[in-house]
Design a protein around this motif. Sequence first.
Motif, PDB file in Angstrom:
ATOM      1  N   ALA A   1       0.841  -1.201   0.000  1.00 14.20           N
ATOM      2  CA  ALA A   1       0.000   0.000   0.000  1.00 14.20           C
ATOM      3  C   ALA A   1       0.874   1.249   0.000  1.00 14.20           C
ATOM      4  O   ALA A   1       2.030   1.213   0.441  1.00 14.20           O
TER       5      ALA A   1
ATOM      6  N   THR B   1      -6.492  -4.092  -7.748  1.00 16.76           N
ATOM      7  CA  THR B   1      -5.951  -3.085  -6.840  1.00 16.76           C
ATOM      8  C   THR B   1      -6.935  -1.924  -6.672  1.00 16.76           C
ATOM      9  O   THR B   1      -7.531  -1.468  -7.630  1.00 16.76           O
TER      10      THR B   1
ATOM     11  N   GLY C   1      -7.318   1.912  -6.065  1.00 14.97           N
ATOM     12  CA  GLY C   1      -6.625   3.195  -6.081  1.00 14.97           C
ATOM     13  C   GLY C   1      -7.634   4.304  -5.872  1.00 14.97           C
ATOM     14  O   GLY C   1      -8.762   4.223  -6.388  1.00 14.97           O
TER      15      GLY C   1
ATOM     16  N   CYS D   1      -3.375   3.811  -2.450  1.00 16.03           N
ATOM     17  CA  CYS D   1      -3.502   2.547  -3.176  1.00 16.03           C
ATOM     18  C   CYS D   1      -3.278   1.398  -2.205  1.00 16.03           C
ATOM     19  O   CYS D   1      -2.427   1.493  -1.311  1.00 16.03           O
ATOM     20  N   SER D   2      -4.044   0.316  -2.362  1.00 17.46           N
ATOM     21  CA  SER D   2      -3.889  -0.848  -1.489  1.00 17.46           C
ATOM     22  C   SER D   2      -4.210  -2.116  -2.267  1.00 17.46           C
ATOM     23  O   SER D   2      -5.116  -2.132  -3.105  1.00 17.46           O
ATOM     24  N   THR D   3      -3.479  -3.188  -1.970  1.00 21.17           N
ATOM     25  CA  THR D   3      -3.691  -4.447  -2.687  1.00 21.17           C
ATOM     26  C   THR D   3      -3.112  -5.624  -1.922  1.00 21.17           C
ATOM     27  O   THR D   3      -2.231  -5.468  -1.073  1.00 21.17           O
TER      28      THR D   3
ATOM     29  N   SER E   1       1.810  -1.240  -6.437  1.00 18.24           N
ATOM     30  CA  SER E   1       0.925  -0.580  -5.465  1.00 18.24           C
ATOM     31  C   SER E   1       1.624   0.209  -4.364  1.00 18.24           C
ATOM     32  O   SER E   1       1.057   1.190  -3.877  1.00 18.24           O
TER      33      SER E   1
ATOM     34  N   ALA F   1       1.906   3.459  -8.716  1.00 20.00           N
ATOM     35  CA  ALA F   1       0.501   3.292  -8.362  1.00 20.00           C
ATOM     36  C   ALA F   1      -0.201   4.613  -8.102  1.00 20.00           C
ATOM     37  O   ALA F   1      -1.377   4.776  -8.427  1.00 20.00           O
TER      38      ALA F   1
ATOM     39  N   CYS G   1      -3.814   7.472 -10.361  1.00 21.95           N
ATOM     40  CA  CYS G   1      -3.595   6.177  -9.730  1.00 21.95           C
ATOM     41  C   CYS G   1      -3.800   5.080 -10.768  1.00 21.95           C
ATOM     42  O   CYS G   1      -4.349   5.318 -11.843  1.00 21.95           O
TER      43      CYS G   1
ATOM     44  N   THR H   1      -4.264   0.614 -11.717  1.00 19.01           N
ATOM     45  CA  THR H   1      -4.700  -0.722 -11.350  1.00 19.01           C
ATOM     46  C   THR H   1      -4.292  -1.670 -12.475  1.00 19.01           C
ATOM     47  O   THR H   1      -3.959  -1.226 -13.576  1.00 19.01           O
TER      48      THR H   1
ATOM     49  N   GLY I   1       0.880  -4.806 -12.333  1.00 20.50           N
ATOM     50  CA  GLY I   1       1.784  -3.783 -11.835  1.00 20.50           C
ATOM     51  C   GLY I   1       3.135  -3.712 -12.493  1.00 20.50           C
ATOM     52  O   GLY I   1       3.770  -2.643 -12.513  1.00 20.50           O
TER      53      GLY I   1
END
Length: 314
Positions: free
Chosen positions: A91, A176, A178, A192-194, A208, A214, A225, A227, A230
């Motif tokens: 993240a 992901t 974003g 952003c978090s994944t 991410s 990201a 952002c 997705t 990556g």
Amino acid sequence: MKRRSFLQTTGILGLASPALLEQNTSVPEPIIIATWKNEKGTLAGYQKIMETGKALDGVEAGAWVPEADPNETTVGYGGYPDRDGHVTLDACIMDHLGNAGSVTFLEHIMHPISVARAVMEKTPHVMLSGEGALEFALSQGFKKQNLLTEKSKQVWLEWKKKAKYEPKVNIERHDTIGLLALGKAGEIAGACSTSGMAFKMHGRVGDSPIIGGAVFCDDEVGGACATGLGEFVMKTLGSFLIVEFMRQGKSPQQACEEAIMRIVKRYKYQEFQVGYLAMNKKGEYGAYSIQKGFNFTITKNGKTEVIESASYMS
């Protein structure tokens, strides 16, 4: 009007013009947008912005929703594990001042976005990884817990029978998460978090947690952002690239399209997905992806809408 009176009048107007310009500069209404269908997340983020006024609080609150959802298999709790059965999270978060924090390869913590914010606000660093990130999170009061749900565990056990790595495009119409937001003062922030690619190699880190990959924000311009897969976002620093395109005068939509074309032209398009989302300081936004199927969510003026993105592949 006599010449002297005219000069005095115009001189006063000239001195007053900056103030007049400042009064005429309108700040856009708070707005939050997120990759994919994420109505609960953008609504939670919007409500947080209306409460505190801050875009940074909004994107963090927006990320909390999918991070805590056990049915969301690409983010946080319930995320699919790597090929060894570990749920590892990445993240990042960035504010309007250029401050940023991120965590990579983090296990056992439900809300990596908040750990990333703590890295930004409470350490001299930008990124913490693995055991170090976990130790820091625990020192800040975050609770250690098992993030592998029974549902995701069964999917992983079934995958192990063939153990074939096949990244899926638009997995469950999600990926992901974003987010971008404008606060009450018109400032920009992003997050952003994944949980990363399902059944990835142990130790793999995607875009991410990468500032400029990201997420990237510049309060003079706006933010972007990403997705999708990556590796290709990292190779082109997509979010940074989009913000620079907007700095050059392109609209958010044009900037997203240019960034996607950079991937398509350089890597001779393969079967993978990358989607971009961008917003400028006026509150104008745009989105574009390689393949069709990418959508995004926007909450503004208390109303939420899911919008289908245009794409390179029709």
